[in-house]
Design an enzyme around this catalytic site. Sequence first.
Site, PDB file in Angstrom:
ATOM      1  N   TYR A 196       6.333 -10.089   6.911  1.00  0.00           N
ATOM      2  CA  TYR A 196       6.157  -8.654   7.140  1.00  0.00           C
ATOM      3  C   TYR A 196       6.567  -8.307   8.566  1.00  0.00           C
ATOM      4  CZ  TYR A 196       3.407  -7.728   2.892  1.00  0.00           C
ATOM      5  OH  TYR A 196       3.005  -7.563   1.600  1.00  0.00           O
TER       6      TYR A 196
ATOM      7  N   ASP B 162       0.815  -1.204   0.000  1.00  0.00           N
ATOM      8  CA  ASP B 162       0.000   0.000   0.000  1.00  0.00           C
ATOM      9  C   ASP B 162       0.852   1.258   0.000  1.00  0.00           C
ATOM     10  OD1 ASP B 162      -2.106  -1.762   0.275  1.00  0.00           O
ATOM     11  OD2 ASP B 162      -2.338  -1.448   2.426  1.00  0.00           O
TER      12      ASP B 162
END
Length: 252
Positions: free
Chosen positions: A112, A54
Amino acid sequence: MRNIAVKVSYDGAQFNGFQSQLEPHLRTVQQEIEKALKALTGEEIHIIGSGRTDAGVHAMGQVFNFHTKSVIPVERWAIALNTRLPKDIVILEAREVPEHFHSRRSAKRKTYRYSIDRGKFPDVFTREYCFHYPMRLDAEAMAKALPYVIGEHDFTSFTSIHSTKPHHIRTIYEAYFEQQGSKLHMYVTGNGFLYNMVRVIMGTLLWVGQGKLQPEDMKRILEGKSRSLAGPTAMPHGLTLVEVEYPDELRS
Protein backbone atom coordinates in the site's frame (compact mmCIF):
# COMPACT_ATOMS: atom_id res chain seq x y z
CA MET A 1 -15.08 -24.24 -15.60
CA ARG A 2 -12.15 -21.87 -16.11
CA ASN A 3 -10.53 -19.86 -13.34
CA ILE A 4 -9.61 -16.34 -14.51
CA ALA A 5 -7.41 -13.96 -12.49
CA VAL A 6 -7.66 -10.27 -13.28
CA LYS A 7 -5.65 -7.20 -12.29
CA VAL A 8 -7.76 -4.06 -11.98
CA SER A 9 -7.14 -0.39 -11.17
CA TYR A 10 -9.79 2.02 -9.95
CA ASP A 11 -10.34 5.51 -8.63
CA GLY A 12 -12.12 4.91 -5.33
CA ALA A 13 -13.54 8.42 -4.93
CA GLN A 14 -17.07 7.52 -6.04
CA PHE A 15 -17.17 4.01 -4.57
CA ASN A 16 -18.37 2.71 -1.24
CA GLY A 17 -15.38 0.37 -1.17
CA PHE A 18 -14.48 -2.68 -3.26
CA GLN A 19 -16.82 -5.27 -1.77
CA SER A 20 -20.53 -5.44 -2.53
CA GLN A 21 -22.76 -4.14 0.27
CA LEU A 22 -26.09 -5.36 1.61
CA GLU A 23 -27.64 -2.08 0.50
CA PRO A 24 -27.87 -2.40 -3.32
CA HIS A 25 -27.95 1.39 -3.82
CA LEU A 26 -24.38 1.71 -2.51
CA ARG A 27 -21.97 1.75 -5.47
CA THR A 28 -19.02 -0.67 -5.19
CA VAL A 29 -16.25 -1.85 -7.49
CA GLN A 30 -17.34 -5.50 -7.17
CA GLN A 31 -20.90 -4.58 -8.13
CA GLU A 32 -19.79 -2.79 -11.30
CA ILE A 33 -17.44 -5.61 -12.35
CA GLU A 34 -20.03 -8.32 -11.79
CA LYS A 35 -22.55 -6.31 -13.79
CA ALA A 36 -20.06 -6.08 -16.68
CA LEU A 37 -19.31 -9.80 -16.48
CA LYS A 38 -23.00 -10.63 -16.72
CA ALA A 39 -23.41 -8.37 -19.75
CA LEU A 40 -20.40 -10.05 -21.37
CA THR A 41 -21.04 -13.71 -20.54
CA GLY A 42 -24.69 -13.94 -19.56
CA GLU A 43 -23.57 -15.71 -16.37
CA GLU A 44 -24.22 -14.70 -12.75
CA ILE A 45 -20.57 -14.49 -11.70
CA HIS A 46 -19.31 -13.78 -8.18
CA ILE A 47 -15.79 -12.39 -8.13
CA ILE A 48 -13.32 -13.03 -5.30
CA GLY A 49 -11.18 -10.01 -4.41
CA SER A 50 -7.65 -10.21 -3.00
CA GLY A 51 -8.92 -8.00 -0.19
CA ARG A 52 -11.29 -5.19 0.63
CA THR A 53 -10.58 -1.51 0.20
CA ASP A 54 -12.57 1.06 2.15
CA ALA A 55 -14.79 3.74 0.67
CA GLY A 56 -12.63 6.35 -1.04
CA VAL A 57 -9.50 4.16 -1.23
CA HIS A 58 -7.89 3.64 -4.66
CA ALA A 59 -6.12 0.71 -6.33
CA MET A 60 -3.39 0.46 -8.94
CA GLY A 61 -3.15 -3.33 -8.75
CA GLN A 62 -6.11 -4.97 -7.07
CA VAL A 63 -6.56 -8.63 -8.08
CA PHE A 64 -9.70 -10.73 -8.28
CA ASN A 65 -10.59 -14.11 -9.74
CA PHE A 66 -13.76 -15.77 -10.93
CA HIS A 67 -14.99 -19.02 -12.47
CA THR A 68 -16.71 -19.08 -15.83
CA LYS A 69 -17.89 -21.42 -18.58
CA SER A 70 -17.16 -18.74 -21.17
CA VAL A 71 -14.77 -19.61 -24.00
CA ILE A 72 -13.62 -16.00 -24.50
CA PRO A 73 -9.82 -16.08 -25.14
CA VAL A 74 -7.93 -14.88 -22.10
CA GLU A 75 -6.23 -12.08 -24.04
CA ARG A 76 -9.66 -10.59 -24.87
CA TRP A 77 -11.04 -10.29 -21.34
CA ALA A 78 -9.46 -6.89 -20.52
CA ILE A 79 -10.70 -5.17 -23.69
CA ALA A 80 -14.13 -6.78 -23.51
CA LEU A 81 -14.68 -5.78 -19.88
CA ASN A 82 -13.29 -2.26 -20.24
CA THR A 83 -15.87 -1.46 -22.92
CA ARG A 84 -18.58 -2.38 -20.39
CA LEU A 85 -17.14 -0.72 -17.29
CA PRO A 86 -17.38 2.90 -16.09
CA LYS A 87 -14.37 5.16 -16.64
CA ASP A 88 -13.21 4.94 -13.00
CA ILE A 89 -12.48 1.19 -13.32
CA VAL A 90 -9.87 -0.16 -15.77
CA ILE A 91 -8.94 -3.81 -16.23
CA LEU A 92 -5.17 -4.07 -16.78
CA GLU A 93 -4.71 -7.75 -17.56
CA ALA A 94 -6.28 -11.20 -17.25
CA ARG A 95 -4.77 -14.64 -16.99
CA GLU A 96 -6.10 -18.18 -16.77
CA VAL A 97 -4.91 -19.71 -13.51
CA PRO A 98 -5.07 -23.15 -11.85
CA GLU A 99 -8.33 -24.22 -10.22
CA HIS A 100 -6.86 -23.85 -6.72
CA PHE A 101 -5.92 -20.18 -7.24
CA HIS A 102 -7.76 -17.91 -4.80
CA SER A 103 -6.96 -14.22 -5.09
CA ARG A 104 -7.04 -13.66 -1.32
CA ARG A 105 -5.74 -16.95 0.09
CA SER A 106 -3.01 -17.35 -2.53
CA ALA A 107 -1.63 -13.81 -2.05
CA LYS A 108 1.81 -13.64 -0.41
CA ARG A 109 2.49 -9.90 -0.20
CA LYS A 110 0.51 -6.68 -0.56
CA THR A 111 1.88 -3.17 -0.91
CA TYR A 112 0.00 0.00 0.00
CA ARG A 113 0.98 3.63 -0.49
CA TYR A 114 -0.25 6.55 1.56
CA SER A 115 0.40 9.98 0.03
CA ILE A 116 0.59 13.38 1.71
CA ASP A 117 0.79 16.67 -0.16
CA ARG A 118 2.86 19.08 1.93
CA GLY A 119 2.55 22.01 -0.49
CA LYS A 120 1.16 25.36 0.64
CA PHE A 121 -1.84 24.84 -1.62
CA PRO A 122 -3.37 21.56 -2.78
CA ASP A 123 -2.32 20.24 -6.17
CA VAL A 124 -5.47 20.42 -8.28
CA PHE A 125 -4.38 17.38 -10.31
CA THR A 126 -3.66 15.05 -7.37
CA ARG A 127 -6.02 16.36 -4.69
CA GLU A 128 -8.17 13.23 -4.94
CA TYR A 129 -5.17 10.96 -4.25
CA CYS A 130 -3.20 12.83 -1.59
CA PHE A 131 -4.04 14.08 1.88
CA HIS A 132 -3.21 17.80 1.85
CA TYR A 133 -1.30 18.85 4.96
CA PRO A 134 0.31 22.31 4.53
CA MET A 135 1.37 22.77 8.19
CA ARG A 136 4.82 21.99 9.53
CA LEU A 137 5.60 18.28 9.67
CA ASP A 138 8.80 16.66 10.96
CA ALA A 139 9.31 14.08 8.21
CA GLU A 140 12.60 12.91 9.76
CA ALA A 141 10.87 11.97 13.00
CA MET A 142 8.18 10.14 11.04
CA ALA A 143 10.87 8.22 9.14
CA LYS A 144 12.46 7.20 12.47
CA ALA A 145 9.11 5.99 13.81
CA LEU A 146 8.05 3.90 10.82
CA PRO A 147 10.58 1.00 11.17
CA TYR A 148 9.00 0.03 14.51
CA VAL A 149 6.12 -1.58 12.59
CA ILE A 150 8.43 -3.83 10.55
CA GLY A 151 8.34 -7.48 11.57
CA GLU A 152 5.67 -9.75 13.04
CA HIS A 153 3.48 -7.93 15.55
CA ASP A 154 0.05 -7.89 17.08
CA PHE A 155 -1.43 -4.81 15.39
CA THR A 156 -4.47 -4.45 17.67
CA SER A 157 -3.47 -0.83 18.37
CA PHE A 158 -3.48 -0.09 14.65
CA THR A 159 -6.82 -1.50 13.60
CA SER A 160 -10.43 -0.45 14.00
CA ILE A 161 -12.29 -1.53 17.13
CA HIS A 162 -14.81 -2.96 14.65
CA SER A 163 -12.30 -5.48 13.27
CA THR A 164 -13.84 -8.96 13.01
CA LYS A 165 -10.57 -10.87 12.51
CA PRO A 166 -9.86 -13.72 14.97
CA HIS A 167 -6.39 -12.33 15.66
CA HIS A 168 -4.42 -9.22 14.74
CA ILE A 169 -0.97 -10.69 14.14
CA ARG A 170 0.50 -9.60 10.82
CA THR A 171 4.00 -9.34 9.32
CA ILE A 172 5.30 -6.16 7.74
CA TYR A 173 8.26 -6.91 5.44
CA GLU A 174 9.10 -3.38 4.36
CA ALA A 175 8.05 0.16 5.28
CA TYR A 176 9.62 3.41 4.13
CA PHE A 177 9.00 7.00 3.04
CA GLU A 178 9.73 8.47 -0.37
CA GLN A 179 9.80 12.23 -1.09
CA GLN A 180 8.60 13.38 -4.52
CA GLY A 181 8.49 17.15 -4.77
CA SER A 182 5.88 18.34 -2.30
CA LYS A 183 4.52 14.79 -1.96
CA LEU A 184 5.52 12.45 0.85
CA HIS A 185 4.67 8.81 0.11
CA MET A 186 4.66 6.03 2.69
CA TYR A 187 5.02 2.51 1.27
CA VAL A 188 4.14 -0.53 3.40
CA THR A 189 4.45 -4.16 2.29
CA GLY A 190 3.11 -7.04 4.38
CA ASN A 191 1.53 -10.48 4.31
CA GLY A 192 -1.87 -8.96 5.06
CA PHE A 193 -3.54 -5.90 6.51
CA LEU A 194 -6.32 -5.32 9.01
CA TYR A 195 -9.30 -3.00 8.68
CA ASN A 196 -7.98 0.61 8.61
CA MET A 197 -4.48 -0.62 9.55
CA VAL A 198 -2.42 1.49 7.13
CA ARG A 199 -4.57 4.56 7.76
CA VAL A 200 -4.16 4.27 11.55
CA ILE A 201 -0.40 3.83 11.16
CA MET A 202 -0.31 7.00 9.07
CA GLY A 203 -2.55 8.88 11.50
CA THR A 204 -0.16 7.94 14.31
CA LEU A 205 2.87 8.98 12.25
CA LEU A 206 1.22 12.35 11.66
CA TRP A 207 1.08 12.81 15.42
CA VAL A 208 4.82 12.06 15.47
CA GLY A 209 5.37 14.61 12.70
CA GLN A 210 3.36 17.17 14.68
CA GLY A 211 5.44 16.56 17.81
CA LYS A 212 2.56 15.02 19.77
CA LEU A 213 4.46 11.72 19.94
CA GLN A 214 8.12 10.72 19.83
CA PRO A 215 9.35 8.13 17.29
CA GLU A 216 10.00 5.64 20.10
CA ASP A 217 6.34 5.82 21.13
CA MET A 218 5.48 3.56 18.19
CA LYS A 219 6.97 0.62 20.09
CA ARG A 220 4.96 1.42 23.21
CA ILE A 221 1.75 1.76 21.18
CA LEU A 222 2.32 -1.59 19.44
CA GLU A 223 3.01 -3.38 22.72
CA GLY A 224 -0.01 -1.75 24.39
CA LYS A 225 -2.45 -3.56 22.06
CA SER A 226 -5.12 -0.89 22.43
CA ARG A 227 -6.63 1.27 19.70
CA SER A 228 -6.92 4.14 22.20
CA LEU A 229 -3.11 4.50 22.28
CA ALA A 230 -2.69 5.20 18.56
CA GLY A 231 -3.46 8.30 16.53
CA PRO A 232 -6.50 9.04 14.36
CA THR A 233 -7.47 7.17 11.21
CA ALA A 234 -6.02 9.10 8.27
CA MET A 235 -8.34 10.19 5.45
CA PRO A 236 -9.10 7.39 2.95
CA HIS A 237 -8.37 9.26 -0.30
CA GLY A 238 -4.61 9.30 0.39
CA LEU A 239 -4.44 5.50 0.36
CA THR A 240 -3.79 3.33 -2.71
CA LEU A 241 -3.39 -0.44 -3.02
CA VAL A 242 -0.30 -0.61 -5.22
CA GLU A 243 0.35 -4.31 -5.77
CA VAL A 244 -0.65 -7.83 -4.76
CA GLU A 245 2.04 -10.49 -5.20
CA TYR A 246 1.67 -14.24 -5.72
CA PRO A 247 4.00 -17.24 -6.03
CA ASP A 248 5.60 -17.37 -9.49
CA GLU A 249 3.38 -20.18 -10.71
CA LEU A 250 0.27 -18.15 -9.83
CA ARG A 251 1.49 -14.67 -10.73
CA SER A 252 -1.19 -12.74 -12.61
